[in-house]
Structures are given as structure tokens and as C-alpha cells.
Design a protein around this motif. Sequence first.
Motif, PDB file in Angstrom:
ATOM      1  N   LEU A  20      60.461  49.587  33.387  1.00 38.07           N
ATOM      2  CA  LEU A  20      61.671  49.897  34.143  1.00 38.07           C
ATOM      3  C   LEU A  20      62.771  48.888  33.850  1.00 38.07           C
ATOM      4  CD1 LEU A  20      62.761  51.839  36.354  1.00 38.07           C
ATOM      5  CD2 LEU A  20      62.043  50.118  38.002  1.00 38.07           C
ATOM      6  N   LEU A  23      64.334  49.589  30.504  1.00 39.84           N
ATOM      7  CA  LEU A  23      65.205  50.759  30.495  1.00 39.84           C
ATOM      8  C   LEU A  23      66.483  50.538  31.289  1.00 39.84           C
ATOM      9  CD1 LEU A  23      62.570  53.591  30.930  1.00 39.84           C
ATOM     10  CD2 LEU A  23      63.776  52.931  28.848  1.00 39.84           C
ATOM     11  N   LEU A  24      66.406  49.774  32.372  1.00 38.93           N
ATOM     12  CA  LEU A  24      67.571  49.613  33.238  1.00 38.93           C
ATOM     13  C   LEU A  24      68.491  48.471  32.825  1.00 38.93           C
ATOM     14  CD1 LEU A  24      66.200  50.305  36.809  1.00 38.93           C
ATOM     15  CD2 LEU A  24      67.521  51.790  35.322  1.00 38.93           C
ATOM     16  N   TYR A  25      67.986  47.501  32.066  1.00 42.94           N
ATOM     17  CA  TYR A  25      68.818  46.354  31.698  1.00 42.94           C
ATOM     18  C   TYR A  25      70.067  46.766  30.901  1.00 42.94           C
ATOM     19  CZ  TYR A  25      70.297  41.908  29.796  1.00 42.94           C
ATOM     20  OH  TYR A  25      71.042  40.837  29.426  1.00 42.94           O
ATOM     21  N   VAL A  27      71.641  49.597  30.946  1.00 47.13           N
ATOM     22  CA  VAL A  27      72.523  50.354  31.843  1.00 47.13           C
ATOM     23  C   VAL A  27      73.252  49.401  32.787  1.00 47.13           C
ATOM     24  CG1 VAL A  27      72.561  52.092  33.669  1.00 47.13           C
ATOM     25  CG2 VAL A  27      71.058  52.404  31.695  1.00 47.13           C
ATOM     26  N   LEU A  28      72.543  48.446  33.329  1.00 47.31           N
ATOM     27  CA  LEU A  28      73.145  47.460  34.215  1.00 47.31           C
ATOM     28  C   LEU A  28      74.174  46.615  33.466  1.00 47.31           C
ATOM     29  CD1 LEU A  28      73.050  46.283  37.081  1.00 47.31           C
ATOM     30  CD2 LEU A  28      71.343  44.671  36.234  1.00 47.31           C
TER      31      LEU A  28
END
Length: 65
Positions: A20, A23-25, A27-28
Motif C-alpha cells: 500500500l 502504491l500510495l507514495y 500519488v501522495l
Amino acid sequence: MLGFILWLVLLLLCWPLALLALLLYPVLWLLLLPFRLIGIGVEAIFELLRAVVMLPARVLGGGRR
């Protein structure tokens, strides 16, 4: 042997969090990029104002020691 079992339990519990985060880094990072650019612009404006305010002291030789 107990350490190996603990590593396996840790792997079993934490791999979804690691996936997670992977995948989110990005986007953040993309979401925070405009704020970083605004911060750079504001810092540049303050540096310009500081240079303008300090200019008379530099011209009169206040910077020499």
C-alpha cells in the motif's frame, strides 16, 4: 528458529502495508507537489524582500567586519 518464525509472522502481517505504501507514495507526492512549489515561491519572495531591505546597509558597508 523463533526469530525466523517471528520474521515470517512479520512478513505475513506487514506485506500489505508495504504494498500500500509503494502504491500510495507516488500519488501522495503528486498531491503535495503544488504546495511545495508554492512554498518555494513564497520563500523566494521573502528572500527578495530581505535583500531589498538589507541593500542600504550593504551599500554603506555594514557587511564588512
